[in-house]
Enzyme design. Sequence first.
Site, PDB file in Angstrom:
ATOM      1  N   SER A 296     -64.117 -74.399   7.554  1.00 16.08           N
ATOM      2  CA  SER A 296     -63.637 -73.556   6.473  1.00 16.08           C
ATOM      3  C   SER A 296     -62.215 -73.895   6.056  1.00 16.08           C
ATOM      4  CB  SER A 296     -63.766 -72.087   6.907  1.00 16.08           C
ATOM      5  OG  SER A 296     -63.534 -71.225   5.838  1.00 16.08           O
ATOM      6  N   ASP A 307     -57.314 -86.323   0.417  1.00 18.64           N
ATOM      7  CA  ASP A 307     -57.465 -86.744  -0.982  1.00 18.64           C
ATOM      8  C   ASP A 307     -56.141 -87.189  -1.589  1.00 18.64           C
ATOM      9  OD1 ASP A 307     -60.135 -86.262  -0.870  1.00 18.64           O
ATOM     10  OD2 ASP A 307     -60.174 -84.644  -2.343  1.00 18.64           O
ATOM     11  N   LYS A 321     -68.362 -75.970   6.514  1.00 19.83           N
ATOM     12  CA  LYS A 321     -68.505 -74.681   5.835  1.00 19.83           C
ATOM     13  C   LYS A 321     -67.667 -74.701   4.559  1.00 19.83           C
ATOM     14  CE  LYS A 321     -67.948 -69.720   6.028  1.00 19.83           C
ATOM     15  NZ  LYS A 321     -67.294 -69.689   4.709  1.00 19.83           N
TER      16      LYS A 321
END
Length: 441
Positions: A296, A307, A321
């Site tokens: 999560s 990224d 998740k």
Amino acid sequence: MLSTRQFATRLTILTLLGGTAPLAADKQPEPGVGAIPYEGLRTFSEVYGRIRQDYVESVPDEKLLEDAIRGMLTGLDPHSAYLDQEQYNELKVGTTGQFGGLGIEVGMENGFVKVIAPIDDTPADKAGIKAGDLIIRLDDRPVKGMALNDAVKMMRGEPGTDIVLTVVREGVQQPLKITITRDVIRIKSVKSRLLEDGYAYVRITSFQSQTGDSVVEAIDELGKKGEIKGLVLDLRNNPGGVLNAAVAVSDAFLESGLIVYTDGRIEDSKMKFSATANDVLKGAPIVVLINAGSASASEIVAGALQDHKRAVIMGEKTFGKGSVQTIMPTSNGGAVKLTTARYYTPSGRSIQAEGIAPDVPISKVKLQMAEKSEFAPIKEADLANHLTNEKAPAGEEGKGDEAAKDDDALAVQDFPLNEALNLLKGINIMRHTGSKGLAKK
């Protein structure tokens, strides 16, 4: 004092396990959802009537209706659920970072309770519960067919009382019986220290509302001891927490750009979170440690830093998740926890059921210190009448051997952490020498 509606709105933004998208309890469904399925409701009414009339025992209407609601929600996905008044109150208490129980984050898998991650320094962690364990019995009661909320309720109890968990663990042939003593769980979400001069270590055990501020404070304190040349950010076995905290932690290391965005069917579930200029490390390299227990909010941070190429992600693939739950209070004092959106990394990757893949994979390994041999290699410093190093500061000759022993101890104690530290050192060597300078040597 907050009104019920104000509190509901606040909790909507800061719910557990990956955050939420704000959604009012009285929000109307989107146009075109379809007509009410009267045939299905007629069937429900028939079954309801049969149970009331023919079931072997009398069952209160309130219980039948509540169980029907629970079944409707648990049939959607593992994270949607109905919370009665007691469970809703426990959820609100959980956001403070203190609650009673064992100290594990759990979900459902194939009818069994699956451990997402044990929380550091809790009874479950000390008893040896591991991420990925499947709990098949609670004391003598089988878990199969039990609702997740009921299983959680059984695991909670008075501090000092015991419960026996029967778990199935990958790689272990027989189920394990583990006795755990319940305690009041107090979570300190951020721990920090210097691994050695210039190299900092920050561990986040869970994401609470103040975690972002705590991370910045920890790094500021470590920075007072000298320049920070690199950071290991440890998110292993971190089950997640509030979305706002994940955004704040990511923002602490980024200068600009998207951190995470959410997307769902309704307009209110479409949200974007961006970074503000103020990298607390001023560009110093970061290695983020992850494993299968990172879920999560942990995945939001790892995905954002990956990224933006701000950090090297090291370890194992994460839990996966990538959904957002909204808490919507109901008129009877309970609440509905409903999955309303998915969240995505800055590049548009969905983490749901995929997780974050590390840049540098590290398998589960355990090192053992080699036994001391009487035929250890002989060095110049061991020879009789060897020349001393006149440029070595007084008392410093041979200190390199002691440092090597410290490195060996860390490798045995925590191999991934040792590898993360070595990678940080390598990055700094490359920064200062450049690839050409290193090749000439």
